[in-house]
Design a protein around this motif. Structure first.
Motif, short mmCIF file in Angstrom:
data_model
loop_
_atom_site.label_atom_id
_atom_site.label_comp_id
_atom_site.label_asym_id
_atom_site.label_seq_id
_atom_site.Cartn_x
_atom_site.Cartn_y
_atom_site.Cartn_z
N ASN A 136 0.89 -1.21 -0.24
CA ASN A 136 -0.16 0.05 0.17
C ASN A 136 0.65 1.60 -0.58
OD1 ASN A 136 -2.52 2.03 0.73
ND2 ASN A 136 -1.40 1.81 2.30
N PHE B 38 -1.52 12.00 -1.30
CA PHE B 38 -2.12 11.12 -0.13
C PHE B 38 -1.05 9.72 0.89
CE2 PHE B 38 -4.56 7.31 0.64
CZ PHE B 38 -5.71 7.83 0.75
N ASP C 31 0.95 6.76 0.18
CA ASP C 31 0.53 5.33 -0.71
C ASP C 31 0.96 5.47 -1.81
OD1 ASP C 31 -1.57 5.78 1.97
OD2 ASP C 31 -2.95 4.88 0.58
N ASN D 57 -6.65 -0.89 1.71
CA ASN D 57 -6.43 0.33 1.91
C ASN D 57 -5.47 0.61 0.85
OD1 ASN D 57 -6.18 0.22 4.67
ND2 ASN D 57 -6.80 1.90 4.57
N LEU D 58 -5.54 -1.05 -0.24
CA LEU D 58 -5.00 -0.41 -1.29
C LEU D 58 -5.01 0.44 -3.01
CD1 LEU D 58 -4.25 -4.25 -2.29
CD2 LEU D 58 -3.38 -2.51 -0.98
N VAL D 59 -6.25 0.47 -2.89
CA VAL D 59 -7.20 1.41 -3.79
C VAL D 59 -8.02 2.49 -3.15
CG1 VAL D 59 -7.78 2.13 -6.01
CG2 VAL D 59 -6.33 0.60 -6.39
N GLU D 60 -8.10 4.20 -4.06
CA GLU D 60 -9.30 4.89 -3.25
C GLU D 60 -9.49 5.34 -4.68
OE1 GLU D 60 -5.76 4.82 -2.78
OE2 GLU D 60 -6.00 4.01 -0.05
CA CA Z 1 -4.24 3.51 -0.67
#
Ligand code: CA
Ligand code: CA
Length: 541
Positions: free
Chosen positions: A151, A201, A210, A244-247
């Motif tokens: 992440n 971010f 991230d 939490n990898l991708v937002e």
């Molecule tokens: Ca992330």
């Protein structure tokens, strides 16, 4: 709200200095050359392993290398020290070890702020030391699983130093930048941090920016990093913070569809190119979904039920009975189970949660070692280590208690430990736990029966029934059914099991002096189980 989110607490160990280093963003534009790092492609070159496929069934030990065994007197645990303790782990019955990050880090503590994905933290040793550890572990039937943090990197990682040098940098799109500060975001606080020429971010901490995992170049670089370790003979990975990898927006930042696709692709890559590896994901708010995507995931939530059931809580016992299964909403047998881990959001060390009550402690341990799932024993759990007199996560990450003083040739270090010792090191250490009746011997005995009986080692869930303060569960593999009866209550109880072969003999396999039991013509059996005890039977089917 934000700061109450459990994952925030991981960051308690971060120092203000690190935050300043990150927020400074290189001092507003460095004039020196930007750092480089290894972006070379890594092709598949599986060296194979000599491990049997069964190694993946565990039990595993989760090990904080910094806190396990120091080999050179600097007070910091290291890979050579861990290698010297492999016989202890083998004797316990461990078949796999998960090492919290051993890659170079900015934090020089927990390791989750990775500054070099292809090298070992200097205080832990060298790549050659890791190779030796893996070789020595394999010789003892133990696989080695590394923590992998996809992440975020450390702010000091060269990729981020480049990215944050200015909006025109070639690595800018490796991270998530915005020219203006996006509004409406609140995760564990505001995740948008001041960078050079914009905002970046960083969900957990300013010092842990991230990655932009929508950038295919970043994803393929991570896969190259994974192959780098797999090609050295490492047996798999524990993936950090996969929720939490991708937002996708201020209200779509957790457990996004892309996260499952990313992990599924990694599972396919590893499984398709490397033999006999093991992957497990940390997705605290969606454990069942990540168990499917990753192959295994930690059973967050379940650990509290294990603890509370052992205290006699009937709701928790009922939750245990309903946890594993094949119906939607139940956990697969590949789930990775635990009593606690290195993060305080998962709970204090078990001995602190039980406030020293070993009878309850033994019941909790037996439950998760005998249920379906792949058990993960947090280092020191088997000797009843308490935390240290510290706050936050560091109290969970004290040096392993080998002797009553833990200093000297048989203890953790010959020097000064990097952190305070556990508060009960004088009584609960490996040396003192050699005594009959100890928690350590309980763990060994339960693990031994688990490993000796195929239905307990890898058998599928058949049934589990809660009744008052008792649990009756059955597991099955080809040719064998196991029946586990646990009485968490303060008085003897009659525990029943059904669906068994008619007029059969249930052979007692635990405790060692237990009596056999007979099923009736309907395939039912009832056994009087003493207070706070466990009885295990097997029967051929
Ligand atoms: Ca992330
Ligand atoms: Ca050391």
């Amino acid at each position: 709200m934000s700061t109450s989110h459990p994952r925030f607490r991981r960051l308690a160990a971060f120092s203000a200095a690190l935050l300043l280093a990150a927020c400074g963003g290189g001092g507003g534009g460095s004039t020196g050359p930007l750092p480089s790092f290894d972006t070379s492609a890594v092709a598949v070159a599986d060296p194979g392993t000599a491990l049997s496929a069964d190694w993946r069934k565990g039990p595993f030990a989760e090990i904080f290398v910094r806190g396990y065994q120091d080999s050179d007197g600097d007070g910091i645990g290291d890979l050579k020290g861990l290698t010297n303790r492999l016989d202890y782990l083998k004797d316990l019955g461990i078949t796999g070890i998960w090492l919290m990050p051993i890659t170079r880090s900015q934090d020089h503590d927990h390791g989750y702020a990775v500054s070099d994905y292809r090298n070992v933290e200097a205080a832990y040793g060298s790549l050659a030391d890791l190779d030796t550890l893996v070789t020595q572990a394999h010789q003892r039937g133990i696989g080695v699983v590394l923590d992998y943090v996809m992440n975020h990197s450390a702010a000091q990682h060269p990729a981020f130093v480049n990215a944050n040098s200015g909006s025109g940098n070639a690595f800018r799109d490796w991270y998530v930048f915005s020219a203006s500060k996006p509004s409406g975001w609140s995760i564990y606080g505001d995740p948008w941090r001041n960078g050079n020429g914009g905002f970046y971010f960083a969900v957990f901490d300013a010092a842990m920016p991230d990655f932009n995992l929508k950038n295919p170049t970043v994803v393929s670089w991570h896969q190259d990093n994974l192959r780098f370790w797999l090609n050295r003979g490492v047996d798999g990975f524990r993936f950090d913070a996969v929720g939490n990898l991708v937002e996708n927006g201020p209200n779509a930042w957790e457990n996004q569809p892309e996260n499952f696709t990313l992990m599924g692709n990694i599972r396919d890559m590893v499984g398709g190119s490397y033999a006999n590896r093991f992957l497990v994901c940390e997705g605290p708010s969606a454990p069942l979904a990540f168990a499917t995507a990753c192959g295994s995931a930690f059973a967050f939530g379940h650990q509290s039920d294990l603890i509370n059931a052992a205290k006699g809580n009937t709701t928790a016992i009922s939750n245990l009975a309903n946890y594993f299964g094949t119906a939607p909403g139940t956990a697969p047998a590949t789930m990775s189970t635990m009593l606690s881990n290195h993060d305080s959001f998962a709970g204090d060390r078990a001995m602190d949660q039980f406030n020293g009550d070993e009878a309850q402690y033994k019941l909790a341990a037996a439950t998760y070692l005998l249920q379906p799932g792949t058990p993960f024993i947090y280092y020191g759990e088997e000797i009843g280590m308490r935390g240290g007199s510290l706050s936050g996560d560091p109290k969970l990450r004290t040096p392993m208690s080998w002797t009553s003083s833990n200093i000297g040739s048989s203890g953790f270090t010959t020097g000064t430990p990097f952190r305070a010792l556990s508060t009960n090191v004088a009584t609960n250490n490996v040396q003192s736990q050699q005594a009959a009746g100890s928690l350590l011997n309980w763990y060994k005995a339960v693990i031994a029966v688990r490993q000796a009986q195929p239905a307990l080692r890898g058998g599928a869930h058949v049934s589990a029934t809660a009744a008052g303060t008792t649990l009756s569960l059955q597991r099955e593999t080809v040719g064998q059914r196991a029946v586990v009866m646990i009485n968490y209550g303060s008085g003897a109880a009659l525990i029943s099991a059904g669906g068994l072969p008619a007029n059969g003999v249930l052979t007692s396999v635990f405790p060692p002096n237990g009596s056999n039991a007979n099923t009736d013509a309907g395939g039912n059996v009832s056994v009087s189980v003493p207070r706070q005890s466990v009885q295990v039977f097997v029967i051929a089917i």
